[in-house]
Design an enzyme around this catalytic site. Structure first.
Site, PDB file in Angstrom:
ATOM      1  N   GLN A 102      23.465   1.893   3.778  1.00  0.00           N
ATOM      2  CA  GLN A 102      22.944   2.609   4.939  1.00  0.00           C
ATOM      3  C   GLN A 102      23.396   4.071   4.926  1.00  0.00           C
ATOM      4  OE1 GLN A 102      20.702   1.376   7.300  1.00  0.00           O
ATOM      5  NE2 GLN A 102      20.624   3.541   7.902  1.00  0.00           N
TER       6      GLN A 102
ATOM      7  N   ASP B  88      15.821   0.422  -1.630  1.00  0.00           N
ATOM      8  CA  ASP B  88      15.669   1.645  -0.829  1.00  0.00           C
ATOM      9  C   ASP B  88      14.891   2.710  -1.608  1.00  0.00           C
ATOM     10  OD1 ASP B  88      16.248   2.291   1.725  1.00  0.00           O
ATOM     11  OD2 ASP B  88      18.344   2.826   1.390  1.00  0.00           O
TER      12      ASP B  88
ATOM     13  N   LYS C 252      17.486  -4.459  10.583  1.00  0.00           N
ATOM     14  CA  LYS C 252      17.143  -4.948   9.242  1.00  0.00           C
ATOM     15  C   LYS C 252      17.557  -6.406   9.089  1.00  0.00           C
ATOM     16  CE  LYS C 252      17.304  -0.264   7.508  1.00  0.00           C
ATOM     17  NZ  LYS C 252      18.092   0.855   6.960  1.00  0.00           N
TER      18      LYS C 252
END
Ligand code: NDP
Length: 291
Positions: A93, A116, A49
């Site tokens: 994450q 997200d 990322k």
């Protein structure tokens, strides 16, 4: 059979985003990447990322709290990022260490920075077909793969294997939406579904997201179907330096010859997830600049 090349489609999107970011006035988009602990898969996902962000011109801020961080400590960190005007997007994450309440952390991220797409508000907006929110990256990536491969879901029977909040439920809602490219008839299957093969064989488009290596076999697939394999499973393999190989939820060698189109693993859905995270981050910057 036609292979759906996620690497190629993701790199097209990354090129489009690079041009968009270059044309943005003022500060570049900034993505905060929070990784708790040293889970090897999480380390490599966050690294990917970070490098993709750099390619596009998105600034990333890597935050590595100790694995011992408490729920209250992580929530305070999220609150600080929520309040920081220099941060456009926040990604925590997954998976978090077991002592942390992941869903509570996803809910803590401000909806306008939730790139997200796991916050309650953004999931709700998917259900309401409201484009002002952020769609979770993997489901958004699957829809983009389908549309850029010429697959229109209108009138098609879409069978989704798996009902997680991260993949199964949101992708089912997206396929169901009353809009161009979607408008599918959707069935969701899970571990309590009886006679799974009888249902999957009805699928014009089969989306497998269960996390079981090579679970979907040829007898479960209708000839001519489009198959999207979301699974990323590590299978022991003594011939590999790492000691494992990556495989999807679909038994590719026997299923692929039957399909009209299929995604490989790796190189299918995986690269799209990162591309869509970047797309959401750029969207967050554009929305914040307009406020
Ligand atoms: P979860 O474990 O959260 O959910 C799995 C789902 O599959 C559950 O709904 C479960 O049912 C269902 N399931 C499990 N076993 C069976 C079975 N034997 N028959 C029918 N249904 C079953 O997984 P995720 O959704 O997070 O991930 C799924 C896969 O996708 C994983 O391999 C993961 O690594 C991968 N993934 C890949 C991404 C990418 O970027 N390519 C991103 C995210 C995930 P129940 O609800 O009843 O327990």
């Amino acid at each position: 059979m036609q292979l759906i090349d996620g690497n190629r489609i993701a790199s097209d999107i990354i090129a489009e985003l690079t041009a968009t970011v270059a044309a943005l006035p003022g500060r570049k988009p900034c993505l905060a990447l929070v990784r708790v602990g040293e889970d090897p898969a999480s380390v490599s996902y966050v690294k990917k990322k970070e490098t993709t962000a750099a390619t596009i011109g998105v600034t990333s801020r890597i935050i590595l709290p100790p694995v011992t961080i408490t729920q209250a400590g992580l929530e305070k960190l999220i609150d600080e990022l929520n309040a920081d005007p220099a941060v456009d997007g926040i990604l925590v994450q997954s998976p978090l260490p077991k002592h942390l309440d992941e869903l509570a952390i996803f809910r803590r991220v401000a909806p306008r920075k939730d790139v997200d797409g796991f916050n309650t508000i953004n999931l709700g907006k998917v259900a309401q077909e409201d484009d002002t929110g952020f769609v979770a990256c993997t489901p958004a990536g699957i829809m983009e793969l389908l549309s850029r491969s010429g697959v229109d879901l209108k009138g098609k029977h879409v069978v989704v294997l798996g009902r997680s909040l991260i993949v199964g439920k949101p992708v089912a809602l997206l396929a169901l939406q009353k809009r161009a490219g979607a408008n599918g008839t959707v069935t969701i299957c899970h571990s309590g579904t009886h006679d799974l093969p009888a249902i999957t064989r009805l699928a014009d488009v089969l989306i497998a997201a269960i996390g079981r290596a090579e679970f979907v076999t040829a007898d479960m697939v209708k000839p001519g179907a489009v198959v999207i394999d979301v699974g990323i499973n590590r299978v022991p393999d003594a011939t590999k330096k790492t000691g494992y190989r990556l495989t999807g939820d679909v038994h590719f060698p026997t299923v692929a010859p039957l399909c009209a189109q299929i995604t490989p693993v790796p190189g299918g859905v995986g690269p799209m997830t990162v591309a869509m995270l970047m797309k959401n981050t750029v969207k967050a910057r554009i929305l914040s600049a307009a406020m």
